[in-house]
Motif scaffolding. Structure first.
Motif, short mmCIF file in Angstrom:
data_model
loop_
_atom_site.label_atom_id
_atom_site.label_comp_id
_atom_site.label_asym_id
_atom_site.label_seq_id
_atom_site.Cartn_x
_atom_site.Cartn_y
_atom_site.Cartn_z
N ILE A 62 -40.85 6.96 18.36
CA ILE A 62 -40.87 8.31 17.79
C ILE A 62 -41.16 8.24 16.29
N ILE A 63 -40.53 7.29 15.61
CA ILE A 63 -40.75 7.13 14.17
C ILE A 63 -42.22 6.82 13.88
N LYS A 64 -42.81 5.98 14.72
CA LYS A 64 -44.24 5.67 14.57
C LYS A 64 -45.07 6.93 14.73
N ASP A 65 -44.75 7.76 15.72
CA ASP A 65 -45.48 9.01 15.93
C ASP A 65 -45.31 9.95 14.73
N VAL A 66 -44.10 9.99 14.18
CA VAL A 66 -43.86 10.82 12.99
C VAL A 66 -44.75 10.36 11.85
N CYS A 67 -44.76 9.05 11.58
CA CYS A 67 -45.55 8.51 10.47
C CYS A 67 -47.04 8.76 10.67
N SER A 68 -47.49 8.81 11.93
CA SER A 68 -48.90 9.05 12.22
C SER A 68 -49.27 10.52 12.03
N ASN A 69 -48.28 11.39 12.05
CA ASN A 69 -48.56 12.83 12.03
C ASN A 69 -48.21 13.53 10.73
N VAL A 70 -47.60 12.82 9.80
CA VAL A 70 -47.32 13.42 8.49
C VAL A 70 -47.90 12.53 7.41
N SER A 71 -48.21 13.14 6.28
CA SER A 71 -48.79 12.36 5.18
C SER A 71 -47.78 12.08 4.07
N ILE A 72 -46.59 12.66 4.16
CA ILE A 72 -45.56 12.38 3.16
C ILE A 72 -44.86 11.06 3.50
N PRO A 73 -44.28 10.38 2.50
CA PRO A 73 -43.57 9.12 2.77
C PRO A 73 -42.38 9.34 3.71
N VAL A 74 -42.18 8.38 4.61
CA VAL A 74 -41.04 8.40 5.53
C VAL A 74 -40.16 7.20 5.23
N LEU A 75 -38.86 7.44 5.00
CA LEU A 75 -37.87 6.39 4.77
C LEU A 75 -36.95 6.36 5.97
N THR A 76 -36.73 5.18 6.54
CA THR A 76 -35.93 5.09 7.76
C THR A 76 -34.75 4.14 7.59
N ALA A 77 -33.58 4.61 8.00
CA ALA A 77 -32.34 3.82 7.96
C ALA A 77 -31.76 3.76 9.36
N GLY A 78 -30.89 2.77 9.58
CA GLY A 78 -30.16 2.69 10.85
C GLY A 78 -30.66 1.58 11.75
N ASN A 79 -29.73 0.92 12.40
CA ASN A 79 -30.04 -0.11 13.40
C ASN A 79 -30.82 -1.28 12.82
N ILE A 80 -30.60 -1.58 11.55
CA ILE A 80 -31.23 -2.75 10.94
C ILE A 80 -30.21 -3.89 10.92
N LYS A 81 -30.57 -4.98 11.59
CA LYS A 81 -29.65 -6.12 11.68
C LYS A 81 -30.29 -7.42 11.18
N ARG A 82 -31.63 -7.44 11.17
CA ARG A 82 -32.32 -8.67 10.79
C ARG A 82 -33.68 -8.30 10.18
N GLU A 83 -34.35 -9.31 9.63
CA GLU A 83 -35.64 -9.06 8.99
C GLU A 83 -36.63 -8.45 9.97
N GLU A 84 -36.56 -8.85 11.22
CA GLU A 84 -37.48 -8.33 12.23
C GLU A 84 -37.37 -6.82 12.35
N ASP A 85 -36.15 -6.27 12.18
CA ASP A 85 -35.95 -4.82 12.25
C ASP A 85 -36.61 -4.13 11.06
N VAL A 86 -36.53 -4.75 9.89
CA VAL A 86 -37.20 -4.22 8.70
C VAL A 86 -38.71 -4.19 8.95
N LYS A 87 -39.23 -5.29 9.50
CA LYS A 87 -40.67 -5.38 9.78
C LYS A 87 -41.10 -4.28 10.74
#
Length: 426
Positions: A62-87
């Motif tokens: 869903i976040i990917k779809d949001v980023c594809s459909n808006v031109s403003i910056p998107v900042l996402t938090a939550g469920n980050i446990k490791r570098e792979e999640d950041v990536k």
């Protein structure tokens, strides 16, 4: 520049009320994000409240779809446990991944993630202000913005802050926003304080601007008096789609509609037949959100590039210019991106509607490993061809490679728009 940033609390693929209240606000998260942008949001914060890997992966889609459909910056938090999640968050198209400094595992992750992805790609969120004091050196060295998640504006004490901070608030009056945003360390307001008043974002910004707060509002480098208008006080406006440059319509502006366009962010015209102002889309919902406004060399015509919602023409056509008088046949090869898009669509259609004897369907039937094998072979063929003096061979091999690459793109659900957006961002 102070930012007004709505916040989407994402839970089980829906937008919910807040961290503690999982009442569904909207089931169309992408549509909600687009609305926030259209209302004038400067950026968007998404708090992923999912539980478990499967739910988190669905949230990332869903976040990917949001980023594809808006031109403003998107900042996402939550469920980050490791570098792979950041990536994954950054690869989804987000401007930043936000580490939760209420969790020790995110604090431990900050340095390595910053060194790998860059300080500008990471922010931190916190609920306890002492977090900032405790980890001051780590924050200053490896992170950019901070996000203070709380409930009321009175809970935010800017004296704790040294870094630019966005306050995520459930409740805040306009007076409270003005008070907070006048502090140098408060860089923006987010949360339901903005969500609940989203249709009024541009009006809120106007009030903030009048109070001396630097906010992002359309501001003309020329005033209407700098333009050459006709005897009726009007100036023609040619309107283009900001992404495709397709000409959508031509209309007229007077001084009032010109100023209202800049202050509201919505294209506003003067109707010569009704002799009154009209906001494009006010009755149809097909608004035009201004992306740029330019004058021609003689200052007697305007060019507007807009984000068009729905269609531009009252007939239901996307553009008002659809009646052919004369057209010279144009080779498709003269528009490279269109060629890529057309070939991609054919490949996409083959996947949905298989055709007997189709090589493309043969690749899809054999699966990912076969597609990757062919892609590797074609890449090697390019290398071999490039060592030979005949450049035609290079051309042929690159064409074969691009075809197989597009088969992979369709197989993986990657679009040309996503690729060109990623390249442009680089």
């Amino acid at each position: 520049m102070k930012r007004i940033a709505p916040c989407i609390y994402l839970y089980q693929q829906n937008a919910v009320r807040n961290l503690n209240n999982k009442e569904v606000v909207s089931k169309d998260v992408v549509g909600l994000a687009k609305e926030y942008e259209e209302f004038g949001a400067d950026e968007l914060i998404i708090l992923d409240l999912s539980n478990g890997d499967a739910e988190h992966d669905a949230a990332l889609d869903i976040i990917k779809d949001v980023c594809s459909n808006v031109s403003i910056p998107v900042l996402t938090a939550g469920n980050i446990k490791r570098e792979e999640d950041v990536k994954k968050i950054l690869y989804a198209g987000c401007a930043q991944a936000v580490l939760n400094f209420d969790k020790q595992e995110n604090i431990d992750l900050a340095k390595d993630a910053s060194l790998r992805f860059g300080k500008d790609k990471l922010s931190l969120a916190f609920t306890k202000p002492e977090t900032l004091t405790l980890h001051r050196q780590l924050i200053n060295t490896y992170l950019s913005d901070t996000i203070w998640i709380t409930e009321k504006s009175t809970d935010v004490n800017p004296d704790y802050l040294n870094d630019p901070t966005i306050a995520v608030l459930d409740d805040c009056t306009l007076e409270g926003m003005i008070h907070l945003l006048k502090h140098p360390a408060i860089n923006g307001i987010s949360g339901n304080a903005i969500n609940d008043n989203a249709p009024e974002i541009m009006s809120i910004k106007s009030v903030l601007k009048e109070d001396g707060i630097l906010v992002n509002v359309p501001e003309g480098k020329l005033s209407f008096s700098d333009l050459k208008v006709g005897e009726n006080g009007l100036i023609p406006v040619v309107v283009q789609d900001y992404k495709t440059d397709e000409v959508l319509m031509v209309a007229y502006m007077n001084e009032e509609s010109f100023n209202k366009t800049l202050s509201s962010g919505k294209m506003t015209y003067y109707s010569r037949s009704r002799q009154e102002l009209w906001v494009k889309g006010e009755t149809s919902g097909h608004y035009q959100y201004v992306q740029s406004l330019k004058a021609d060399c003689d200052f007697d015509t305007l060019l507007a590039k807009v984000r068009q919602i729905g269609v531009a023409c009252h007939t239901g056509a996307k553009s008002c210019f659809f009646r052919d008088i004369y057209s010279k046949e144009i080779k498709e090869s003269e528009n490279p991106l269109r060629v890529f898009e057309d070939v991609y669509k054919v490949i996409q259609d083959r996947k949905v509607h298989p055709k007997e004897g189709s090589y493309t369907n043969y690749l899809f039937d054999k699966g990912l490993d076969k597609i990757l094998k062919k892609l590797g072979e074609e890449a090697t063929e390019i290398v071999i061809a490039a060592k030979n003096p005949n450049t035609n061979e290079v051309k042929y091999e690159i064409s074969d490679f691009l075809y197989h690459m597009m088969v992979l793109m369709v197989e993986q659900g990657v679009t040309w728009e996503e690729i060109t957006t990623e390249l442009a961002n680089r």
